[in-house]
Design a protein around this motif. Structure first.
Motif, PDB file in Angstrom:
ATOM      1  N   HIS A 180       0.843  -1.206   0.000  1.00  0.00           N
ATOM      2  CA  HIS A 180       0.000   0.000   0.000  1.00  0.00           C
ATOM      3  C   HIS A 180       0.879   1.257   0.000  1.00  0.00           C
ATOM      4  N   HIS A 198       1.902   4.228  -3.052  1.00  0.00           N
ATOM      5  CA  HIS A 198       1.810   5.687  -2.923  1.00  0.00           C
ATOM      6  C   HIS A 198       3.034   6.388  -3.523  1.00  0.00           C
ATOM      7  N   HIS A 213      -5.880   7.615  -3.348  1.00  0.00           N
ATOM      8  CA  HIS A 213      -6.464   6.266  -3.339  1.00  0.00           C
ATOM      9  C   HIS A 213      -7.396   6.094  -4.531  1.00  0.00           C
ATOM     10  N   PHE A 217      -4.484   3.680  -8.231  1.00  0.00           N
ATOM     11  CA  PHE A 217      -3.738   3.268  -7.039  1.00  0.00           C
ATOM     12  C   PHE A 217      -4.076   1.815  -6.668  1.00  0.00           C
TER      13      PHE A 217
END
Ligand SMILES: [Zn+2]
Length: 226
Positions: A185, A189, A195, A199
């Protein structure tokens, strides 16, 4: 801002819609579009009053399972998703150790137990994430800068605009597959500063099962505490 007598922290963001969420400590926050006027935010949030109560009720249910841990023999503590019982021992060790399926803590260190657990988690997490970050960076074609394990408030991890990755020491309590998700996660980024669908696509390419890990965090996150 107050909605139906409940304080809501407003976070301005680049997203186009208003979303409400409950922070890990039970407080309410709303992400709202950068330019939205105050009155409009007020009315959008007021229209979501039912959802606000629903979210708060759900938070309360999940946090009922929160365990108040005492540093006594028999108490269990999470490490990489498994519970290990604590045993207070005579002073054959000078710090907290995990041995043969038990956390062993010298009796003389009982007053410092919480700090020693934090140190244990910090140390172990630092050790565990280094090779994982290298592995996933190669897979995803990204490169981070500094990697830190620290106290991170309500967040499990964060990615700064200097490409530094921060991880909460509590992540050491999560199962390995969840730890993989937390790392992927944050690495995603490095490519997407949001998000967005793009992504989540990036996350999905590396970890097609990430929904399961996300859900684990939602359900058991409250138990990842001392
Ligand atoms: Zn994120």
């Amino acid at each position: 801002m107050q909605i139906a007598g409940i304080e809501v922290t407003i976070i301005r963001s680049t997203r186009k819609t208003v979303s409400i969420f409950v922070e890990r400590d039970g407080s309410l926050s709303a992400r709202v579009p950068k330019e939205m006027p105050k009155e409009e935010i007020q009315s959008v949030l007021a229209s979501k009053e039912y959802q606000i109560h629903k979210n708060l009720a759900e938070w309360a249910t999940l946090n009922e399972t929160k365990i108040l841990r005492e540093y006594v023999s028999g108490q269990s503590f999470l490490y990489l998703g498994r519970n290990y019982r604590l045993t207070l021992v005579d002073d054959e060790y000078d710090s907290l150790v995990l041995k043969n399926g038990f956390f062993l803590l010298p009796k003389s260190k009982k007053m410092a137990a919480k700090g020693l657990f934090k140190e244990f988690y910090k140390h172990k997490l630092t050790e565990k994430i280094q090779p994982l970050i290298i592995k996933f960076q190669q897979k995803m074609g990204v490169q981070s800068n500094a990697i830190r394990v620290m106290e991170l408030g309500n967040r499990w991890a964060s990615c700064t605009n200097k490409k530094d990755l921060n991880f909460h020491w509590k992540c050491a309590m999560a199962p390995m597959n969840v730890l993989h998700y937390i790392i992927v996660h944050e690495l995603a980024h490095l490519i997407h500063d949001n998000h967005s669908h793009a992504f989540w696509n990036t996350v999905d390419k590396v970890l097609p099962s990430y929904h399961k890990e996300k859900e684990w965090l939602r359900q058991y996150g409250a138990q990842m505490d001392l």
